[in-house]
Design a protein around this motif. Structure first.
Motif, PDB file in Angstrom:
ATOM      1  N   GLU A  25       9.435   0.244   1.120  1.00 16.70           N
ATOM      2  CA  GLU A  25       8.379   1.142   1.596  1.00 16.70           C
ATOM      3  C   GLU A  25       7.047   0.842   0.904  1.00 16.70           C
ATOM      4  O   GLU A  25       5.990   0.805   1.549  1.00 16.70           O
ATOM      5  N   GLN A  26       7.101   0.591  -0.397  1.00 11.45           N
ATOM      6  CA  GLN A  26       5.865   0.235  -1.119  1.00 11.45           C
ATOM      7  C   GLN A  26       5.272  -1.066  -0.577  1.00 11.45           C
ATOM      8  O   GLN A  26       4.069  -1.165  -0.351  1.00 11.45           O
ATOM      9  N   THR A  29       3.677  -0.466   2.815  1.00 14.67           N
ATOM     10  CA  THR A  29       2.396   0.245   2.701  1.00 14.67           C
ATOM     11  C   THR A  29       1.300  -0.706   2.230  1.00 14.67           C
ATOM     12  O   THR A  29       0.184  -0.712   2.759  1.00 14.67           O
ATOM     13  N   CYS A  33      -1.977  -1.747   4.420  1.00 18.27           N
ATOM     14  CA  CYS A  33      -3.350  -1.590   3.908  1.00 18.27           C
ATOM     15  C   CYS A  33      -4.095  -2.927   3.963  1.00 18.27           C
ATOM     16  O   CYS A  33      -5.266  -2.981   4.333  1.00 18.27           O
TER      17      CYS A  33
ATOM     18  N   MET B   1       1.498   9.619   0.600  1.00 22.86           N
ATOM     19  CA  MET B   1       0.292   8.786   0.782  1.00 22.86           C
ATOM     20  C   MET B   1      -0.887   9.392   0.014  1.00 22.86           C
ATOM     21  O   MET B   1      -1.197  10.559   0.201  1.00 22.86           O
ATOM     22  N   ILE B   5      -5.165   5.287  -0.175  1.00 18.32           N
ATOM     23  CA  ILE B   5      -4.449   4.628   0.927  1.00 18.32           C
ATOM     24  C   ILE B   5      -4.905   5.215   2.271  1.00 18.32           C
ATOM     25  O   ILE B   5      -5.098   4.469   3.243  1.00 18.32           O
TER      26      ILE B   5
END
Lengths: 249, 249
Positions: A25-26, A29, A33, B1, B5
């Protein structure tokens, strides 16, 4: 000052990480981004290779000049300039795009696109409390790195990004005086004033190193730079880029 | 979040700004954030020119291909690759650094450094509620832009950054599928799978344009790209860079 600006101003490179790995998940993300960074005319001319395999990381660490943090981190990303996708787009649309892809202009576009994406990735990571370090050392043996990652023509590795949980506190390093970097309306023409700024910065940097090493290191910035730049490095870059289909014209 | 982000994921280019100018404090914060970006071996190989003068902005807008938002914004920054400072450092330390500065490697370092700084500037601005747009169009007439800004040898403008208060809501543009940009361990070798990703993205982008134009625009991404890339552009980049002391070897 908002928390994003606090994150930006608190940046320092981290070279010692705990053994904690990033979660999927990190990673997702961070990549999401990266992808939202600006891109020249929507060209999105980069790819990111994520490396978890310990053997691959060990090999990349060796190729980067035995940098242990290429191996020991929470995740390792390699940012590549990528115009292979656009070659494919041309193929799909039956259009010859090769002369354009081979221009110096398009290499610059791809390198800048990759850097913008990487900086977004870095800031996303830092906003989560992770540390980062860019790895230009991958260019020491860029051809071998490209082979390890299976990069096709028109894709070249530009730099790595080691990410992970910081295992050590590191200090924020003072940057050049604003007046030396930020010019109003025109580039500063007064060479004495320009040098005076560098002189002052030399004192700042000497004091910074001295403070951190109990007086053992006192290098000036201009001394560091001229030491680093007295021998040209990575002179294989031009022929390698040309061989991979970049910057032919 | 976290909010950083959220800011990164909410990025869209803004091309219409109110008449509100950035304050000096805002400009200084943005530049300070830019300076805190990572930099290759601490080289800090970029400069930023800030342009407020309306005549200069009008001239740059014209040189960038009549882009009105180069003129009408809250502040205009030009990000430059800069190795002039390192020439000066060499001079101050009586070391000949020219062969190193003239390498393709060091041009890449300077371009990446400038891009990392610019992306920090962009995120700082966006975190304050400002909008941004990168201006690659400055490279249409790069030599004239360099003259307007009084750039010495070893300094070249790479792109502009228009910043200001958004005067219009714009939508976030969908990026390439993650699987097309993010490769695990090795670059995706299955060309059919790679193309399938682009096909799906074509549908996404067609639908995006169609939704925003009431069906008037339906371009596929590969169609956009091959249309843009069928004629090489800015073929003056290589000779210009060499003339300014970059990428000679």
């Amino acid at each position: 000052m908002n928390t994003t600006i606090e994150t930006l101003l608190a940046h320092r490179s981290v070279r010692h990480f705990t053994e904690e790995k990033l979660t999927d998940e990190q990673i997702e993300t961070i990549v999401a981004c990266a992808q939202m960074a600006s891109t020249s005319s929507f060209i999105q001319a980069y790819s990111i290779i994520g490396v978890k395999n310990p053997d691959t990381k060990a090999r990349l660490a060796q190729l980067a000049g035995n940098q242990p943090y290429v191996e020991a981190n929470g995740h390792f990303f390699v940012f590549c300039a990528d115009l292979h996708r656009h070659e494919t787009a041309g193929e799909m649309e039956q259009t010859n795009v090769s002369p354009s892809l081979e221009s110096t202009e398009k290499f610059l576009v791809a390198a800048v696109d990759a850097a913008l994406a990487a900086q977004n990735a870095s800031i996303a990571a830092e906003s989560m409390g992770l540390g980062i370090c860019y790895i230009g050392g991958l260019r020491n043996n860029i051809e071998e790195v490209g082979e390890v990652l299976g990069l096709p023509d028109r894709v070249v590795p530009l730099f790595g990004l080691a990410v992970g949980e910081p295992a050590q506190e590191t200090a924020v390093k003072p940057r050049l005086p604003l007046s030396n970097v930020y010019h109003q309306e025109k580039y500063e023409k007064n060479h004495d004033l320009f040098k005076k700024g560098l002189d002052e910065y030399n004192s700042t940097i000497s004091a910074y190193y001295s403070g951190r090493t109990g007086g053992k290191r006192t290098d000036r910035w201009t001394e560091q730079m001229s030491g680093m730049l007295k021998e040209p490095k990575r002179m294989h870059m031009k022929p390698y880029l040309e061989k991979k289909g970049f910057m032919k014209s």
